[in-house]
Scaffold this active site. Structure first.
Site, mmCIF file in Angstrom:
data_model
loop_
_atom_site.group_PDB
_atom_site.id
_atom_site.type_symbol
_atom_site.label_atom_id
_atom_site.label_comp_id
_atom_site.label_asym_id
_atom_site.label_seq_id
_atom_site.Cartn_x
_atom_site.Cartn_y
_atom_site.Cartn_z
ATOM 1 N N LYS A 141 0.881 -1.189 0.000
ATOM 2 C CA LYS A 141 0.000 0.000 0.000
ATOM 3 C C LYS A 141 0.907 1.225 0.000
ATOM 4 O O LYS A 141 2.002 1.201 0.554
ATOM 5 C CB LYS A 141 -0.898 0.003 1.243
HETATM 6 N N1 GLU Z 1 -7.328 -0.147 -2.978
HETATM 7 C C1 GLU Z 1 -8.085 -1.348 -3.188
HETATM 8 C C2 GLU Z 1 -8.041 -2.239 -1.952
HETATM 9 O O1 GLU Z 1 -7.757 -1.788 -0.881
HETATM 10 C C3 GLU Z 1 -7.679 -2.071 -4.476
HETATM 11 C C4 GLU Z 1 -6.254 -2.523 -4.526
HETATM 12 C C5 GLU Z 1 -5.813 -3.043 -5.874
HETATM 13 O O2 GLU Z 1 -6.639 -3.171 -6.755
HETATM 14 O O3 GLU Z 1 -4.619 -3.332 -6.002
HETATM 15 O O4 GLU Z 1 -8.350 -3.399 -2.009
#
Ligand code: GLU
Length: 423
Positions: free
Chosen positions: A116
């Site tokens: 993240k």
């Molecule tokens: N931000 C989204 C999540 O927390 C999607 C992450 C992604 O598609 O890599 O799952």
């Protein structure tokens, strides 16, 4: 507590919550301390500063923003996870969210690890051209860590397909046209049909199944949704299409309530015109705190983390809470809700449609072969429901809650990958 202290406690909540949930699963999996430590540690944590000149009232000033990328684990495939733009973003929060991605990708069994990223910025405060420069500088500095088989970025809170397009552009300057470096990008640049709606659509799919398992048909259900961004708005739309009555909605400014049901299409049109839900005809205004405590069948927090904590958990009146946001319930609140017999469908399962559709987008990019919209939704629904079934069966078999069962499945897959690779 001073405001600063409250904020500090909130910031720590995410990490504490993640550790607490994991410990519950570690116990049932009988993992020793060394294994636990390995699973809890980040592979790499990167913190950068990003200087940016901004113009305010004709005066140019220099601001420095902090950016993060936490790569938690890549035993099962490249790091994968969103990039969040939020003024309160910090390393603790991003670390916990990166871990959550590792478990989420393992749970739906796609060949990814977890990561993240974030920038501590309020995107609404910057002009579009400033945001573009900020995003491109972030990408420049992080570029050595990224890669189609190394780390793939996606949207999260405060970012969108446009931000993904800027990352694609900056990365492609050095590596040639590389659409697979980001997912959730515009269709024109190799994005996937259905990716924008996928998280909300997936939440609705899981909600329908969980409700049916507890004897509640959606056309009888009264639903409350916190958050009307990319996730919340699509959950609302899909649930309304499936026959549910959406009685309350909210955004960062506050909520709107109509006991007989909100016309979701009209709410979307109102927001397109006025930015905020406030003043939606036929509704009464409520606060976000009031919204969470409304009597209803299903409550769907689809905004930020830690909105249900030990202060309000006792007053939650919904029978079922579906976590569309990441970590909207603190671990203390989770304990209280469980003791009160509430059903909690955890984030790691409920919102996994987003990263699942990201995976489909990446596959299409690698194969340079776009899929039809129906194919994306068919595969999305099929995989989500299969995963739901696995979690539900394990939870029933072991007599544990769905979160612990989901974590058990995910941790087992990650531990096996680590063992086989012999890190
Ligand atoms: N931000 C989204 C999540 O927390 C999607 C992450 C992604 O598609 O890599 O799952």
């Amino acid at each position: 507590m001073t405001a600063e202290e409250t904020e500090k406690t909130k910031k720590c909540d995410c990490e504490d919550t993640q550790r607490h949930f994991l410990n519950r699963a570690f116990e049932t999996l009988r993992l020793d301390d060394a294994q636990r430590n390995l699973l809890l540690s980040s592979f790499r944590e990167t913190l950068i500063s990003i200087p940016l000149k901004v113009r305010r009232n004709g005066i140019e000033m220099l601001r420095t923003f902090t950016g993060f990328r936490v790569q938690h684990n890549h035993a099962r495939g490249p790091f994968k996870g969103g990039l969040r733009y939020h003024p309160a973003s910090n390393l603790n929060e991003i670390r916990a969210l990166a871990q959550l991605m590792t478990w989420k990708t393992a749970l739906v069994n796609i060949p990814y690890g977890g990561a993240k990223g974030g920038i501590a910025v309020d995107p609404a405060e910057l002009h579009a051209d400033e945001l573009e420069v900020l995003t491109k500088r972030f990408t420049q500095k992080m570029r050595p860590l990224l890669g189609v088989h190394q780390d793939i970025v996606a949207p999260d809170v405060g970012t969108n397909p446009r931000v993904m397009a800027w990352i694609l552009e900056e990365y492609s300057k050095a590596h040639g046209y590389t659409p697979g470096i980001v997912t959730g990008k515009p269709l024109e640049l190799g994005g996937s049909e259905g990716r924008l709606e996928a998280t909300g659509y997936g939440v609705a799919t899981i909600t329908r199944q969980a409700a049916a398992d507890h004897g509640l048909e959606l056309n009888q259900a009264r639903v409350v949704i916190q958050g009307f961004g990319n996730v919340g708005s699509h959950v609302a739309q899909r649930l309304a299409d499936l026959g549910a009555t959406v009685i309350a909605l909210s955004d960062a400014r506050g909520g709107v309530l109509c006991e007989s049901g909100i016309d979701v299409a009209a709410a979307l049109a109102h927001v397109r015109e006025n930015t905020w839900l406030e003043g939606l005809p036929g509704t009464e205004t409520i606060s976000n705190a009031e919204l969470l405590e409304l009597p209803c069948d299903i409550l769907i927090p689809a905004a930020l983390e830690s909105v249900i904590d030990c202060d309000n958990a006792e007053r939650i009146r919904a029978d079922m809470i579906v976590e569309a946001a990441n970590m909207p319930i603190t671990h203390q609140a989770d304990d209280i809700l469980r003791e009160r017999g509430k059903i909690v469908v955890p984030d790691v399962l409920a919102n996994a449609g987003g990263v699942l559709a990201s995976y489909y987008e990446w596959v299409q990019n690698l194969q340079e072969f776009p899929w039809e919209r129906d194919t994306v939704f068919y595969r999305l629904e099929e995989r989500l429901l299969r995963t739901y079934g696995e979690v539900h069966r394990l939870a029933a078999h072991k007599g544990v809650d769905m979160r612990t069962a989901a974590y058990e499945l995910a941790i087992h897959r990650v531990s096996e990958a680590i063992r086989l690779r012999g890190f």
